[in-house]
Scaffold this motif. Structure first.
Motif, PDB file in Angstrom:
ATOM      1  N   ARG A  34       9.741   2.326 -11.801  1.00  0.00           N
ATOM      2  CA  ARG A  34       8.491   2.403 -11.043  1.00  0.00           C
ATOM      3  C   ARG A  34       7.304   2.473 -11.992  1.00  0.00           C
ATOM      4  N   GLU A  35       6.146   2.114 -11.421  1.00  0.00           N
ATOM      5  CA  GLU A  35       4.894   2.136 -12.178  1.00  0.00           C
ATOM      6  C   GLU A  35       3.869   3.027 -11.490  1.00  0.00           C
ATOM      7  N   PRO A  36       2.964   3.673 -12.202  1.00  0.00           N
ATOM      8  CA  PRO A  36       3.036   3.828 -13.657  1.00  0.00           C
ATOM      9  C   PRO A  36       4.145   4.797 -14.030  1.00  0.00           C
ATOM     10  N   ASP A  49       0.559  -6.986 -10.217  1.00  0.00           N
ATOM     11  CA  ASP A  49      -0.205  -7.289  -9.006  1.00  0.00           C
ATOM     12  C   ASP A  49      -0.899  -6.050  -8.435  1.00  0.00           C
ATOM     13  N   SER A  50      -0.355  -4.850  -8.714  1.00  0.00           N
ATOM     14  CA  SER A  50      -1.051  -3.619  -8.288  1.00  0.00           C
ATOM     15  C   SER A  50      -2.395  -3.501  -8.977  1.00  0.00           C
ATOM     16  N   THR A  51      -2.443  -3.886 -10.261  1.00  0.00           N
ATOM     17  CA  THR A  51      -3.712  -3.816 -10.998  1.00  0.00           C
ATOM     18  C   THR A  51      -4.717  -4.797 -10.408  1.00  0.00           C
ATOM     19  N   LEU A  52      -4.246  -6.010 -10.085  1.00  0.00           N
ATOM     20  CA  LEU A  52      -5.162  -7.001  -9.488  1.00  0.00           C
ATOM     21  C   LEU A  52      -5.631  -6.534  -8.111  1.00  0.00           C
ATOM     22  N   ALA A  53      -4.703  -5.979  -7.313  1.00  0.00           N
ATOM     23  CA  ALA A  53      -5.067  -5.567  -5.949  1.00  0.00           C
ATOM     24  C   ALA A  53      -5.967  -4.326  -5.958  1.00  0.00           C
ATOM     25  N   TYR A  54      -5.599  -3.303  -6.734  1.00  0.00           N
ATOM     26  CA  TYR A  54      -6.353  -2.032  -6.687  1.00  0.00           C
ATOM     27  C   TYR A  54      -7.614  -2.081  -7.557  1.00  0.00           C
ATOM     28  N   GLN A  55      -7.444  -2.413  -8.861  1.00  0.00           N
ATOM     29  CA  GLN A  55      -8.605  -2.402  -9.742  1.00  0.00           C
ATOM     30  C   GLN A  55      -9.488  -3.642  -9.507  1.00  0.00           C
ATOM     31  N   GLY A  56      -8.863  -4.779  -9.238  1.00  0.00           N
ATOM     32  CA  GLY A  56      -9.613  -6.015  -9.025  1.00  0.00           C
ATOM     33  C   GLY A  56     -10.223  -6.060  -7.635  1.00  0.00           C
ATOM     34  N   ILE A  83       1.969   9.085 -19.768  1.00  0.00           N
ATOM     35  CA  ILE A  83       0.711   8.417 -19.387  1.00  0.00           C
ATOM     36  C   ILE A  83       0.445   8.656 -17.895  1.00  0.00           C
ATOM     37  N   ARG A  84       1.507   8.581 -17.088  1.00  0.00           N
ATOM     38  CA  ARG A  84       1.370   8.816 -15.643  1.00  0.00           C
ATOM     39  C   ARG A  84       0.745  10.190 -15.360  1.00  0.00           C
ATOM     40  N   GLN A  85       1.167  11.194 -16.150  1.00  0.00           N
ATOM     41  CA  GLN A  85       0.626  12.537 -15.960  1.00  0.00           C
ATOM     42  C   GLN A  85      -0.898  12.554 -16.118  1.00  0.00           C
ATOM     43  N   ASP A 120       9.089  -0.928  -8.701  1.00  0.00           N
ATOM     44  CA  ASP A 120       8.155  -0.442  -7.701  1.00  0.00           C
ATOM     45  C   ASP A 120       6.741  -0.540  -8.289  1.00  0.00           C
ATOM     46  N   ARG A 121       6.018  -1.604  -7.955  1.00  0.00           N
ATOM     47  CA  ARG A 121       4.686  -1.960  -8.485  1.00  0.00           C
ATOM     48  C   ARG A 121       4.791  -2.580  -9.870  1.00  0.00           C
ATOM     49  N   TYR A 122       3.820  -3.501 -10.139  1.00  0.00           N
ATOM     50  CA  TYR A 122       3.701  -4.134 -11.457  1.00  0.00           C
ATOM     51  C   TYR A 122       2.279  -4.714 -11.548  1.00  0.00           C
ATOM     52  N   LEU A 124      -4.812   2.766 -19.308  1.00  0.00           N
ATOM     53  CA  LEU A 124      -3.624   3.628 -19.201  1.00  0.00           C
ATOM     54  C   LEU A 124      -2.537   2.962 -18.339  1.00  0.00           C
ATOM     55  N   PHE A 125      -2.953   2.355 -17.232  1.00  0.00           N
ATOM     56  CA  PHE A 125      -1.959   1.609 -16.426  1.00  0.00           C
ATOM     57  C   PHE A 125      -1.301   0.525 -17.285  1.00  0.00           C
ATOM     58  N   LEU A 126      -2.136  -0.173 -18.067  1.00  0.00           N
ATOM     59  CA  LEU A 126      -1.611  -1.278 -18.880  1.00  0.00           C
ATOM     60  C   LEU A 126      -0.742  -0.772 -20.029  1.00  0.00           C
ATOM     61  N   GLY A 172       6.615   2.326   2.160  1.00  0.00           N
ATOM     62  CA  GLY A 172       8.041   2.654   2.055  1.00  0.00           C
ATOM     63  C   GLY A 172       8.760   1.990   0.893  1.00  0.00           C
ATOM     64  N   LYS A 173       8.034   1.606  -0.145  1.00  0.00           N
ATOM     65  CA  LYS A 173       8.658   0.869  -1.247  1.00  0.00           C
ATOM     66  C   LYS A 173       9.804   1.636  -1.912  1.00  0.00           C
ATOM     67  N   SER A 174       9.565   2.919  -2.189  1.00  0.00           N
ATOM     68  CA  SER A 174      10.575   3.645  -2.979  1.00  0.00           C
ATOM     69  C   SER A 174      11.874   3.848  -2.185  1.00  0.00           C
ATOM     70  N   ALA A 207       1.103   1.959 -20.028  1.00  0.00           N
ATOM     71  CA  ALA A 207       2.404   2.338 -19.454  1.00  0.00           C
ATOM     72  C   ALA A 207       3.246   1.083 -19.186  1.00  0.00           C
ATOM     73  N   ARG A 208       2.562   0.028 -18.721  1.00  0.00           N
ATOM     74  CA  ARG A 208       3.280  -1.210 -18.387  1.00  0.00           C
ATOM     75  C   ARG A 208       3.812  -1.904 -19.645  1.00  0.00           C
ATOM     76  N   ALA A 209       3.009  -1.930 -20.714  1.00  0.00           N
ATOM     77  CA  ALA A 209       3.455  -2.560 -21.961  1.00  0.00           C
ATOM     78  C   ALA A 209       4.741  -1.885 -22.452  1.00  0.00           C
ATOM     79  N   PRO A 232       0.819  -1.213   0.000  1.00  0.00           N
ATOM     80  CA  PRO A 232       0.000   0.000   0.000  1.00  0.00           C
ATOM     81  C   PRO A 232       0.855   1.266   0.000  1.00  0.00           C
ATOM     82  N   GLU A 233       0.174   2.375  -0.197  1.00  0.00           N
ATOM     83  CA  GLU A 233       0.848   3.663  -0.015  1.00  0.00           C
ATOM     84  C   GLU A 233       1.325   3.759   1.433  1.00  0.00           C
ATOM     85  N   GLY A 234       2.498   4.328   1.646  1.00  0.00           N
ATOM     86  CA  GLY A 234       2.988   4.465   3.015  1.00  0.00           C
ATOM     87  C   GLY A 234       3.776   3.266   3.496  1.00  0.00           C
TER      88      GLY A 234
HETATM   89  P1  TYD Z   1       2.237   6.511  -6.708  1.00  0.00           P
HETATM   90  O1  TYD Z   1       2.205   7.977  -6.488  1.00  0.00           O
HETATM   91  O2  TYD Z   1       3.315   5.916  -7.518  1.00  0.00           O
HETATM   92  O3  TYD Z   1       2.093   5.801  -5.297  1.00  0.00           O
HETATM   93  P2  TYD Z   1       3.038   4.798  -4.533  1.00  0.00           P
HETATM   94  O4  TYD Z   1       4.211   5.592  -4.073  1.00  0.00           O
HETATM   95  O5  TYD Z   1       2.200   4.321  -3.418  1.00  0.00           O
HETATM   96  O6  TYD Z   1       3.392   3.671  -5.486  1.00  0.00           O
HETATM   97  O7  TYD Z   1       0.839   6.166  -7.334  1.00  0.00           O
HETATM   98  C1  TYD Z   1       0.494   4.918  -7.681  1.00  0.00           C
HETATM   99  C2  TYD Z   1      -0.981   4.797  -7.374  1.00  0.00           C
HETATM  100  O8  TYD Z   1      -1.601   4.113  -8.458  1.00  0.00           O
HETATM  101  C3  TYD Z   1      -1.229   3.961  -6.132  1.00  0.00           C
HETATM  102  O9  TYD Z   1      -2.349   4.481  -5.428  1.00  0.00           O
HETATM  103  C4  TYD Z   1      -1.595   2.619  -6.692  1.00  0.00           C
HETATM  104  C5  TYD Z   1      -2.233   2.953  -7.996  1.00  0.00           C
HETATM  105  N1  TYD Z   1      -2.109   1.896  -9.027  1.00  0.00           N
HETATM  106  C6  TYD Z   1      -3.236   1.221  -9.448  1.00  0.00           C
HETATM  107  O10 TYD Z   1      -4.347   1.499  -8.955  1.00  0.00           O
HETATM  108  N2  TYD Z   1      -3.120   0.251 -10.407  1.00  0.00           N
HETATM  109  C7  TYD Z   1      -1.926  -0.069 -10.996  1.00  0.00           C
HETATM  110  O11 TYD Z   1      -1.863  -0.943 -11.873  1.00  0.00           O
HETATM  111  C8  TYD Z   1      -0.756   0.657 -10.565  1.00  0.00           C
HETATM  112  C9  TYD Z   1       0.584   0.374 -11.165  1.00  0.00           C
HETATM  113  C10 TYD Z   1      -0.899   1.623  -9.579  1.00  0.00           C
END
Ligand code: TYD
Length: 216
Positions: A35-37, A96-103, A46-48, A92-94, A66-68, A12-14, A70-72, A8-10
């Motif tokens: 890092r992603e996105p 599994d973030s899509t499965l956890a957040y969007q799924g 795309i991140r912007q 930093d994220r890949y 858009l997440f996908l 400390g991944k980065s 950027a990942r491609a 999750p956010e917070g």
């Molecule tokens: P970011 O500012 O990079 O946060 P963090 O430092 O926590 O990684 O923003 C990424 C945000 O996008 C975070 O809330 C998770 C979300 N996210 C998705 O919802 N789906 C995804 O596939 C990815 C890569 C990120």
């Protein structure tokens, strides 16, 4: 070796990734962090779109694409070439973030998401994924630092509970790929756990697979 950090956010991944890269490089490994996105010039554009506050009409399906997208780009431009060169990639994220957040978080169909992920990544899966697991309240408090807890945070907390449970479920389903680290520990303790897990994985790969490139 392709290693992803999730959580999750917070959590400390980065901070942790920066330290890991430095230590592995000091040992002579060739390391790429990303890092992603984002992670490529096109992915950063795309991140912007994804993070811009005024893009309020962004539809959830558009968001996923858009997440996908950027990942491609990241897979083709950065990850595949680095793997070819025998480097260690710390991402930093890949997927599994899509499965956890969007799924799990937003309730979108997991099987459909998996098919879309396979397309976007050309079926490229990490060799190792480490979950920085943290209880939701601590994570949100860390992110908001000095702010008071309010009603909106409670609402947000429910979403993040689903994300956390989703991550733990994904880890249970594929225990050979996942490791879980307790991210409520001090930064130094989390770093030691991560470092040990990665050294173990490198050691295993050395015994079973092709060697990782060392520079110098
Ligand atoms: P970011 O500012 O990079 O946060 P963090 O430092 O926590 O990684 O923003 C990424 C945000 O996008 C975070 O809330 C998770 C979300 N996210 C998705 O919802 N789906 C995804 O596939 C990815 C890569 C990120």
């Amino acid at each position: 070796m392709f290693i992803t950090l999730e959580g999750p956010e917070g959590s400390g991944k980065s901070t942790q990734i920066k330290r890991l890269a430095k230590r592995l490089e000091e040992m002579g490994y060739s390391v790429i962090t990303t890092r992603e996105p984002g992670g490529t010039p096109i992915g950063d554009q795309i991140r912007q779109v994804l993070v811009r506050m005024e893009n309020k009409e962004l539809h959830p399906r558009t968001e996923i694409l858009l997440f996908l997208a950027a990942r491609a780009q990241l897979v083709e431009q950065v990850i595949k070439p680095a793997l070819q060169d025998g480097k260690i990639i710390l991402c930093d994220r890949y997927g599994d973030s899509t499965l956890a957040y969007q799924g799990y978080g937003h309730g979108l169909d997991l099987e459909q998401l998996r098919r879309m992920l396979d397309f976007a990544t050309d079926h490229l899966q990490p060799d190792l994924t480490i979950l920085l697991d943290l209880d939701v309240k601590t994570g949100l408090m860390r992110k908001k630092a000095e702010d008071e807890w309010n009603r909106l945070d409670d609402y947000e907390a429910l979403f993040h509970e689903r994300v956390r449970d989703g991550y733990l479920q994904l880890a249970r389903e594929e225990p050979e790929r996942w490791r879980i680290v307790d991210a409520s520990q001090t930064i130094d303790s989390v770093q030691e756990d991560l470092f040990r897990i990665i050294l173990d994985a490198l050691e295993n790969q050395k015994m079973t697979d092709q060697p990782i490139k060392r520079i110098g």
